[in-house]
Motif scaffolding. Sequence first.
Motif, mmCIF file in Angstrom:
data_model
loop_
_atom_site.group_PDB
_atom_site.id
_atom_site.type_symbol
_atom_site.label_atom_id
_atom_site.label_comp_id
_atom_site.label_asym_id
_atom_site.label_seq_id
_atom_site.Cartn_x
_atom_site.Cartn_y
_atom_site.Cartn_z
ATOM 1 N N ASP A 109 -73.590 19.722 64.504
ATOM 2 C CA ASP A 109 -74.041 20.549 63.375
ATOM 3 C C ASP A 109 -74.150 22.018 63.773
ATOM 4 O O ASP A 109 -73.575 22.898 63.131
ATOM 5 N N ASP A 110 -74.875 22.286 64.825
ATOM 6 C CA ASP A 110 -75.102 23.662 65.271
ATOM 7 C C ASP A 110 -73.869 24.260 65.939
ATOM 8 O O ASP A 110 -73.438 25.364 65.601
ATOM 9 N N GLY A 115 -74.385 24.874 61.233
ATOM 10 C CA GLY A 115 -75.462 24.522 60.323
ATOM 11 C C GLY A 115 -76.806 24.386 61.011
ATOM 12 O O GLY A 115 -76.959 24.669 62.196
ATOM 13 N N ASN A 116 -77.774 23.914 60.220
ATOM 14 C CA ASN A 116 -79.152 23.805 60.720
ATOM 15 C C ASN A 116 -79.874 22.729 59.914
ATOM 16 O O ASN A 116 -80.928 22.961 59.336
ATOM 17 N N TYR A 117 -79.293 21.527 59.890
ATOM 18 C CA TYR A 117 -79.826 20.462 59.042
ATOM 19 C C TYR A 117 -81.250 20.085 59.443
ATOM 20 O O TYR A 117 -81.532 19.820 60.605
ATOM 21 N N ASP A 118 -82.135 20.024 58.428
ATOM 22 C CA ASP A 118 -83.535 19.684 58.681
ATOM 23 C C ASP A 118 -84.064 18.848 57.523
ATOM 24 O O ASP A 118 -85.089 19.160 56.914
ATOM 25 N N LEU A 153 -80.842 18.757 47.442
ATOM 26 C CA LEU A 153 -80.520 19.898 48.300
ATOM 27 C C LEU A 153 -80.910 19.599 49.741
ATOM 28 O O LEU A 153 -81.991 19.088 50.012
ATOM 29 N N TYR A 154 -80.017 19.920 50.663
ATOM 30 C CA TYR A 154 -80.333 19.821 52.084
ATOM 31 C C TYR A 154 -81.035 21.089 52.540
ATOM 32 O O TYR A 154 -80.708 22.183 52.085
ATOM 33 N N ARG A 155 -81.968 20.928 53.461
ATOM 34 C CA ARG A 155 -82.587 22.080 54.121
ATOM 35 C C ARG A 155 -81.659 22.548 55.240
ATOM 36 O O ARG A 155 -81.480 21.837 56.230
ATOM 37 N N ASN A 156 -81.067 23.711 55.080
ATOM 38 C CA ASN A 156 -80.133 24.240 56.078
ATOM 39 C C ASN A 156 -80.473 25.654 56.527
ATOM 40 O O ASN A 156 -79.798 26.181 57.413
ATOM 41 N N SER A 157 -81.457 26.276 55.941
ATOM 42 C CA SER A 157 -81.782 27.665 56.285
ATOM 43 C C SER A 157 -82.549 27.723 57.599
ATOM 44 O O SER A 157 -83.466 26.916 57.825
#
Length: 220
Positions: A109-110, A115-118, A153-157
């Motif tokens: 992911d990173d 990305g920054n999946y959380d 929505l995915y948390r990606n921020s």
Amino acid sequence: MTSPDERIRLTMLSGSFEYDSEDSLTVLRGYLKENAPAVDSTLIAYQSEDDNPSLELLDEQTDVLLVFTRRLNTAGVELERFKSYCARGGAVVGIRTASHAYQNWLAFDDEILGGNYDGHYGSGLAAHVEIAEGARKHPILHEVLPFESRGSLYRNSPISADANLLLTGRTDAHFEPVAWTHTGGGGRVFYTSLGHQKDFWELDFLRLIENAVLWAANQA
């Protein structure tokens, strides 16, 4: 890298059972056959998280790799094939759960997608998908209009600093990046956190993925 007169060898990996990825990618293959005839697609479908099909196609027979898997337990030779493809700058298109595609390589992911999946917000709320500021002219957004997505929505921020944001998603309470490109790993990479089953019946989403495949192959 393909040239404009070459066919694009697209390898699709399906293994996101929560999202019926095999059915969804079958829809996508039909769309590409009609709208992007230069794309020759092959679908490799995992049947469980512990399935271990051969990824030999990634060695030298893939121009673009599309990933729609979720927390697979792949290890050993086949995971190394996947890692090697990415390490040499192979083109990647990631859909939704690709941010956590392989449980034994969550750094994908990173390191590759940027990305920054959380996790994700609650389901059942439609997200309004919009063009990010300054992104309208990007070739991946050619003929793509704002649309509604039914997936949570995915948390990606925040996404990687060297990622190029293309689309955002908004609900009444939340706002997140939902599609971007990333070239930090050396190859052309596109990722979208969209990919709910209903998204594959949305023409603008299908256009988005079509354009991403062409762009990743350097033909857009």
